[in-house]
Design a protein around this motif. Structure first.
Motif, short mmCIF file in Angstrom:
data_model
loop_
_atom_site.label_atom_id
_atom_site.label_comp_id
_atom_site.label_asym_id
_atom_site.label_seq_id
_atom_site.Cartn_x
_atom_site.Cartn_y
_atom_site.Cartn_z
N GLN A 127 -69.76 -19.24 9.27
CA GLN A 127 -71.00 -19.41 9.85
C GLN A 127 -71.31 -18.48 11.14
N GLU A 143 -76.95 -21.79 17.93
CA GLU A 143 -76.16 -21.67 16.74
C GLU A 143 -76.51 -22.45 15.54
N TRP A 144 -76.58 -21.95 14.27
CA TRP A 144 -77.29 -22.80 13.22
C TRP A 144 -76.17 -22.61 12.20
N VAL A 145 -76.56 -21.63 11.31
CA VAL A 145 -75.50 -21.51 9.99
C VAL A 145 -75.23 -20.15 9.84
N GLU A 162 -66.85 -21.90 13.04
CA GLU A 162 -66.79 -22.49 11.64
C GLU A 162 -66.80 -21.67 10.48
CA CA Z 1 -73.21 -24.59 12.46
#
Ligand code: CA
Length: 359
Positions: free
Chosen positions: A156, A214-216, A239
């Protein structure tokens, strides 16, 4: 043997065979129905496609004997209640992420991904060929459940930032949306992790209510539109291999005939791997279009002193957990030992390949 006796015996054998055949046919024809609750909303891309893929595989491999119906969050209304619902037998299967339950059962944390931890191929090695699956079942077994890998996002990204992070001073007071264990690391370095509903994140980033989100990664970030309003895309550290999970109620699983148990496990494993590949594909496609549309996006990695400080704090947080709980210590040691060997290989294979041919 007299003809009469022979006939009698033959009739007996036939009858027995007929009875056996009938009960066999009944077992073969019996349809088993399982209910699955997923944390995601209806038609969530990639994550939601994984459950549909799993159910379709189970149905076709079992010739229609294993039917799995899927309830999304809009139906069961409890996206973060999946653990409890599967535990109680209200649902037979859940699709979620193990680290969501860390507040309830701290050792569930380790089975999604860990900052500075294994990459997806390394972690799949640990799950399927190392101790990962057994340790996960040890943690979930106490709650009457099995848990299996349920699909990986790959590495990520570190998030979309409005301003550059040049030193640890820039981290102080930084308002960033980042959940979980990584949020704890940021907080220890002086940042202010915030929790904002997904639907409000775009506006918060645009109005600078937050400095970073922060997302993916490109596969799912593109739909959120962050790239239109934040110029810097930081690479990941937190991640490296987020693995979703299929939780299965143990009693319900044990009631399935052996062949359907195997089919269910195969469908889960296949759909999990498919999600990893699909995410890789969609990230490639999405990143290509983001770059074309917004050529000024800068990709950056955090400076070495920031990464070093994150690694130190991460180690301290892990040590606190290990000191409190022998099972946490055992899981951490298993991951560290597996990663030591797997990473040494990654270094001279994938990493060396990419480094040596890059222009
Ligand atoms: Ca995330």
């Amino acid at each position: 043997m007299s003809t009469k006796k022979y006939n009698k015996l033959f009739t007996g054998v036939s009858l027995c065979c007929a009875m056996f055949a009938t009960s066999f046919a009944q077992a073969e024809d019996k349809v088993y129905r399982l209910k699955l609750a997923e944390t995601w909303g209806p038609n969530t891309p990639i994550l939601g496609e994984t459950t549909k893929n799993m159910a379709a595989l189970a149905d076709s491999m079992s010739n229609g004997r294993l039917k799995i119906t899927i309830d999304s969050a809009n139906k069961h209304k409890a996206p973060f209640g999946v653990f409890d619902m599967v535990r109680a037998g209200q649902y037979d299967i859940g699709h979620s992420a193990s680290y969501y339950w860390k507040g309830k059962v701290p050792n569930t944390l380790y089975f999604t991904t860990m900052p500075f931890g294994m990459t997806a191929p390394e972690q799949y090695g640990w799950f399927y060929h190392g101790e990962g699956q057994d340790l996960m079942n040890e943690v979930y077994g106490k709650f009457g459940m099995y848990s299996f890998p349920g699909g990986n996002t790959g590495v990520q990204m570190g998030g979309w930032f409005q301003k550059e992070i040049n030193s640890l001073d820039d981290v102080k007071g930084l308002k960033i949306r980042i959940p979980g264990f990584a949020g704890e690391v940021w907080a220890k370095l002086g940042a202010k992790p915030v929790n904002i509903a997904p639907g409000d994140l775009y506006t918060a980033l645009e109005r600078r209510t937050v400095d970073a989100v922060e997302w993916v990664g490109p596969s799912l970030d593109i739909r959120m539109g962050f790239h239109k309003i934040a110029p810097i895309y930081y690479t990941g550290w937190h991640e490296p291999a987020s693995e979703l999970q299929f939780m299965v109620n143990k009693k319900k699983f044990e009631k399935l005939p052996a062949d359907l148990q195997q089919i269910l496990k195969t469908a889960m494993r296949t759909s999990a791997y498919d999600m990893y590949i699909q995410t890789h594909h969609e990230s490639g496609v999405s990143w290509d279009s983001m770059k074309k549309e917004f050529p000024n996006i800068q990709v950056k990695s955090f400076p070495t002193d920031v990464i070093d400080a994150m690694r130190k704090v991460n180690g301290e947080l892990l040590a606190e957990r290990a000191a409190k709980d022998p099972l946490a210590k055992r899981i951490q040691e298993s991951q560290a030992e597996y990663m030591r060997k797997a990473r040494a290989w990654t270094e001279i294979s994938d990493k060396a390949y990419l480094n040596s041919i890059s222009k």
